[in-house]
Design a protein around this motif. Structure first.
Motif, PDB file in Angstrom:
ATOM      1  N   TRP A 115       0.832  -1.206   0.000  1.00 26.17           N
ATOM      2  CA  TRP A 115       0.000   0.000   0.000  1.00 26.17           C
ATOM      3  C   TRP A 115       0.869   1.259   0.000  1.00 26.17           C
ATOM      4  O   TRP A 115       0.631   2.204  -0.733  1.00 26.17           O
ATOM      5  CB  TRP A 115      -0.936  -0.046   1.197  1.00 26.17           C
ATOM      6  N   ARG A 116       1.945   1.191   0.809  1.00 28.86           N
ATOM      7  CA  ARG A 116       2.817   2.366   0.881  1.00 28.86           C
ATOM      8  C   ARG A 116       3.555   2.588  -0.442  1.00 28.86           C
ATOM      9  O   ARG A 116       3.779   3.712  -0.861  1.00 28.86           O
ATOM     10  CB  ARG A 116       3.812   2.221   2.046  1.00 28.86           C
ATOM     11  N   VAL A 119       0.817   4.280  -2.695  1.00 25.71           N
ATOM     12  CA  VAL A 119       0.425   5.676  -2.479  1.00 25.71           C
ATOM     13  C   VAL A 119       1.609   6.642  -2.482  1.00 25.71           C
ATOM     14  O   VAL A 119       1.417   7.854  -2.550  1.00 25.71           O
ATOM     15  CB  VAL A 119      -0.397   5.851  -1.179  1.00 25.71           C
ATOM     16  N   ARG A 120       2.835   6.110  -2.464  1.00 28.64           N
ATOM     17  CA  ARG A 120       3.976   7.033  -2.565  1.00 28.64           C
ATOM     18  C   ARG A 120       4.042   7.616  -3.989  1.00 28.64           C
ATOM     19  O   ARG A 120       4.640   8.640  -4.223  1.00 28.64           O
ATOM     20  CB  ARG A 120       5.292   6.343  -2.203  1.00 28.64           C
ATOM     21  N   ASN A 121       3.400   6.902  -4.910  1.00 28.05           N
ATOM     22  CA  ASN A 121       3.289   7.376  -6.279  1.00 28.05           C
ATOM     23  C   ASN A 121       2.088   8.294  -6.352  1.00 28.05           C
ATOM     24  O   ASN A 121       0.965   7.879  -6.141  1.00 28.05           O
ATOM     25  CB  ASN A 121       3.081   6.150  -7.187  1.00 28.05           C
ATOM     26  N   ARG A 122       2.341   9.562  -6.642  1.00 36.71           N
ATOM     27  CA  ARG A 122       1.215  10.499  -6.695  1.00 36.71           C
ATOM     28  C   ARG A 122       0.608  10.576  -8.081  1.00 36.71           C
ATOM     29  O   ARG A 122      -0.323  11.326  -8.310  1.00 36.71           O
ATOM     30  CB  ARG A 122       1.645  11.862  -6.178  1.00 36.71           C
ATOM     31  N   GLY A 123       1.143   9.796  -8.991  1.00 39.99           N
ATOM     32  CA  GLY A 123       0.585   9.769 -10.348  1.00 39.99           C
ATOM     33  C   GLY A 123      -0.399   8.622 -10.487  1.00 39.99           C
ATOM     34  O   GLY A 123      -1.006   8.170  -9.513  1.00 39.99           O
ATOM     35  N   ARG A 124      -0.531   8.110 -11.718  1.00 37.33           N
ATOM     36  CA  ARG A 124      -1.495   7.037 -11.977  1.00 37.33           C
ATOM     37  C   ARG A 124      -1.032   5.745 -11.329  1.00 37.33           C
ATOM     38  O   ARG A 124       0.138   5.404 -11.402  1.00 37.33           O
ATOM     39  CB  ARG A 124      -1.627   6.818 -13.480  1.00 37.33           C
ATOM     40  N   ARG A 125      -1.965   5.063 -10.730  1.00 37.28           N
ATOM     41  CA  ARG A 125      -1.575   3.827 -10.028  1.00 37.28           C
ATOM     42  C   ARG A 125      -2.524   2.664 -10.296  1.00 37.28           C
ATOM     43  O   ARG A 125      -2.133   1.518 -10.165  1.00 37.28           O
ATOM     44  CB  ARG A 125      -1.500   4.095  -8.523  1.00 37.28           C
ATOM     45  N   TYR A 126      -3.752   2.941 -10.667  1.00 33.65           N
ATOM     46  CA  TYR A 126      -4.718   1.869 -10.979  1.00 33.65           C
ATOM     47  C   TYR A 126      -5.047   1.943 -12.462  1.00 33.65           C
ATOM     48  O   TYR A 126      -5.372   3.017 -12.968  1.00 33.65           O
ATOM     49  CB  TYR A 126      -6.000   2.041 -10.163  1.00 33.65           C
ATOM     50  N   GLY A 150     -10.570   7.805  -8.782  1.00 35.42           N
ATOM     51  CA  GLY A 150      -9.131   7.886  -9.047  1.00 35.42           C
ATOM     52  C   GLY A 150      -8.673   6.986 -10.183  1.00 35.42           C
ATOM     53  O   GLY A 150      -7.467   6.764 -10.379  1.00 35.42           O
ATOM     54  N   LEU A 151      -9.615   6.497 -10.949  1.00 34.81           N
ATOM     55  CA  LEU A 151      -9.295   5.574 -12.040  1.00 34.81           C
ATOM     56  C   LEU A 151      -9.606   6.283 -13.351  1.00 34.81           C
ATOM     57  O   LEU A 151     -10.612   6.970 -13.460  1.00 34.81           O
ATOM     58  CB  LEU A 151     -10.184   4.342 -11.886  1.00 34.81           C
TER      59      LEU A 151
ATOM     60  N   ALA B 394      -9.433  12.490 -11.536  1.00 35.05           N
ATOM     61  CA  ALA B 394      -8.805  11.244 -11.067  1.00 35.05           C
ATOM     62  C   ALA B 394      -7.489  11.559 -10.343  1.00 35.05           C
ATOM     63  O   ALA B 394      -7.174  10.968  -9.304  1.00 35.05           O
ATOM     64  CB  ALA B 394      -8.570  10.311 -12.245  1.00 35.05           C
ATOM     65  N   ARG B 398      -6.490  10.789  -6.422  1.00 35.30           N
ATOM     66  CA  ARG B 398      -5.310   9.986  -6.047  1.00 35.30           C
ATOM     67  C   ARG B 398      -4.403  10.752  -5.083  1.00 35.30           C
ATOM     68  O   ARG B 398      -3.858  10.208  -4.142  1.00 35.30           O
ATOM     69  CB  ARG B 398      -4.521   9.606  -7.304  1.00 35.30           C
ATOM     70  N   LEU B 406      -0.188   8.819   3.692  1.00 34.55           N
ATOM     71  CA  LEU B 406       1.195   9.093   4.091  1.00 34.55           C
ATOM     72  C   LEU B 406       1.331  10.299   4.999  1.00 34.55           C
ATOM     73  O   LEU B 406       2.403  10.557   5.531  1.00 34.55           O
ATOM     74  CB  LEU B 406       2.058   9.319   2.836  1.00 34.55           C
TER      75      LEU B 406
END
Lengths: 161, 412
Positions: A115-116, A119-126, A150-151, B394, B398, B406
């Motif tokens: 998870w960390r 979420v450390r990535n503030r860009g696209r993740r899903y 967020g998708l 989106a 995020r 965090l």
């Protein structure tokens, strides 16, 4: 000399579930037939992958399990990104949003290290990788539901640039 | 419709390069002043140069054998510069071969033939009847205070398609409907199901009538309580729609004939003007009726709603969609004539072209939201903004998720 584990591999290994013990695969191998639809460019590279859906099938048989996780080395840090392979019609939006909810819940409760990394990535993740074309267009209520979670809209190829 | 028709154009006004293969329904999208209207008017003059010349002659308008004058009269004042003379002189077949250097002048290729506009003005007229009916974007100008306007009511510098449309509407109201007060709803005009949806979504219970005013018929809306509403108090959508409805009356004869005269093509500019999306759907049903009657329709639009219809019909075609799906899309009842209409809609060919700001015209028929081409995925810019809004939302969601997970540990 023994090769150092990537942060993604380490985070997978820290999940205290027997089912995930052998889930880690190097590069994007866990994506199997879909690996050709996911790529990265420039200095980015895949640090590993897991087939979450298969690995957790026996532990969560009736849950809307998410499909795949990938480790991605970007400039400066390693992150985790998540790919769901699914038909992309407006009628599928609710199913994918349920899966996303499940993924986030599972990461937060069972896989904090992953998870960390996520979420450390503030860009696209899903990411939603569409099978058989994308049939959802921007501006529709379904597209707005995705944005709100967020998708982004599904794609037929995913390239990390 | 049978044979393929292709119009290829280079260097005409803002259009640098266009090759449009027409479907039964062809939709042109693109920003303002990208050449859509010029392209449609060009198609009209290629099909109807004979009747157009005759119409000018009938009203005593002389272009003095100069094609520049004809262009000013046809496309409108100040428009002669869209067509470059050098191509008149050089316009040989060889110039539009693949890989050839782009000529400086205008080139027009209709199917296999290179056409010079000057030649159309001297060519022997073989066809007296028009093949294309043109409903221009300025259709609201066909009415002044509810009165129809004949061809001669306009200035010589007003575009021909505007004057000609107004003339047709004038003839229709003052002659064909001379003995009828009621224009909408009317028993023998349009199927009852269409009348129902137009009544529901556009007229809202009001009727369209004519009243005599100084020997001319004037259009008014009649409220359900019998009160007459004059033109300026109609809603913007009603003012825009009524000339379109009259144009459709022109195209859809009350007899058993499917089409009017020798008209095969229908051009409608900005069909959606002034209409709510639900009303746009209702009008799209009438477009399907035109297709059903064998017309080939060319639309220009800024409405993603119209592309939604084309997109849906194409997907239904490729996924064995059924007439019931088409009817459900338009909330239409499953009656025999409507099932036939829907069945036919699933057999038609659809094409979509994007007139880009840089002068290129791109085929975006697939309308695939996941296409690698931004032109196609963004539906020629019509859904681009919605896509951008979605991406930004989106991203914001995020970021909030990261912030929450965090806290302050990663800085901003």
């Amino acid at each position: 000399m023994e090769r150092m584990e990537s942060e993604f591999q380490e985070a997978v290994n820290r999940v205290s579930l027997l089912a995930l013990a052998n889930a880690y695969q190097p590069g994007k191998q866990a994506l199997g037939d879909y690996a050709g639809k996911v790529d990265c460019e420039g200095s980015k590279r895949f640090t590993g992958s897991i087939d979450l859906d298969s690995a957790l099938k026996s532990s969560y048989p009736d849950s809307p399990r998410w499909d795949y996780g990938l480790g991605l080395q970007t400039s400066g840090q390693e992150i985790a990104v998540w790919v769901e392979v699914h038909p992309a019609h407006t009628s599928n939006v609710r199913e994918v949003l349920n899966k996303l909810d499940w993924l986030k819940g599972w990461l937060q409760s069972q896989a904090n290290a992953l998870w960390r990394l996520t979420v450390r990535n503030r860009g696209r993740r899903y990411f939603w990788l569409a099978t058989k074309g994308v049939h959802i267009r921007p501006g529709t209520p379904q597209a707005r539901q995705l944005s709100r979670a967020g998708l982004e809209l599904p794609r037929e190829w995913i390239v990390f640039r | 419709m049978g044979d393929t028709k292709t119009l290829r154009v280079q260097n005409l006004g803002p259009i640098q390069e266009a090759e449009v293969v027409f479907g039964d329904l062809t939709v042109l999208v693109g920003p303002q002043a990208s050449g859509k209207s010029i392209f449609m008017q060009l198609l009209k003059v290629l099909l109807d140069y004979g009747p157009i010349r005759e119409e000018f002659k009938r009203f005593g308008i002389d272009w003095q054998k100069r094609w520049e004058n004809f262009l000013e009269l046809y496309f409108g004042e100040g428009m002669s510069e869209i067509y470059r003379e050098s191509a008149e002189e050089q316009g040989a077949e060889s110039e539009i071969r693949e890989g050839a250097e782009r000529p400086a002048g205008t080139l027009i290729q209709w199917n296999q033939s290179v056409i010079r506009l000057s030649e159309l003005l001297t060519r022997r007229i073989r066809e007296q009847e028009e093949q294309m009916f043109y409903i221009p974007a300025q259709r609201v100008l066909a009415l002044r205070d509810g009165l129809t306007r004949p061809f001669t009511d306009y200035r010589a510098g007003d575009p021909f398609v505007v004057r000609e449309f107004a003339e047709k509407i004038h003839q229709l109201v003052q002659s064909e409907f001379a003995t009828k007060e009621e224009l909408f709803p009317q028993e023998r005009r349009l199927k009852s199901e269409y009348r129902e949806i137009l009544n529901q979504h556009i007229f809202a219970g009001f009727g369209l009538r004519t009243e005599m005013e100084r020997f001319q018929r004037r259009l008014v809306l009649k409220s359900p309580t019998g009160r007459s509403l004059s033109f300026l108090v109609w809603s913007a959508g009603q003012r825009e729609f009524v000339p379109l409805l009259l144009g459709l009356y022109w195209l859809i004869p009350p007899t058993k004939k499917s089409r009017r005269g020798r008209v095969e093509w229908v051009a409608i500019e900005e069909l959606e003007m002034g209409l709510h999306p639900v009303a746009i759907s209702a009008v799209m049903v009438l477009v399907l009726e035109l297709l059903h009657r064998g017309y080939r329709v060319v639309l220009s639009t800024h409405s993603p709603h119209i592309l939604d219809v084309v997109w849906a019909l194409q997907i239904m075609q490729s996924h064995q969609g059924r007439p019931a799906n088409v009817l459900r899309m338009f909330s239409l009842p499953s009656t025999g004539p409507l099932r036939e209409l829907a069945e036919d809609a699933l057999k038609k060919t659809y094409r979509v072209y994007y007139f880009r700001r840089d002068g290129k015209v791109v085929d975006i028929t697939g309308l695939n939201p996941g296409a690698p081409s931004e032109d196609e995925a963004g539906w020629g810019g019509l859904t681009e903004f919605s896509g951008k809004v979605g991406d930004i939302i989106a991203e914001v969601v995020r970021q909030a998720e990261s912030q929450e997970a965090l806290g302050g540990e990663n800085g901003k």
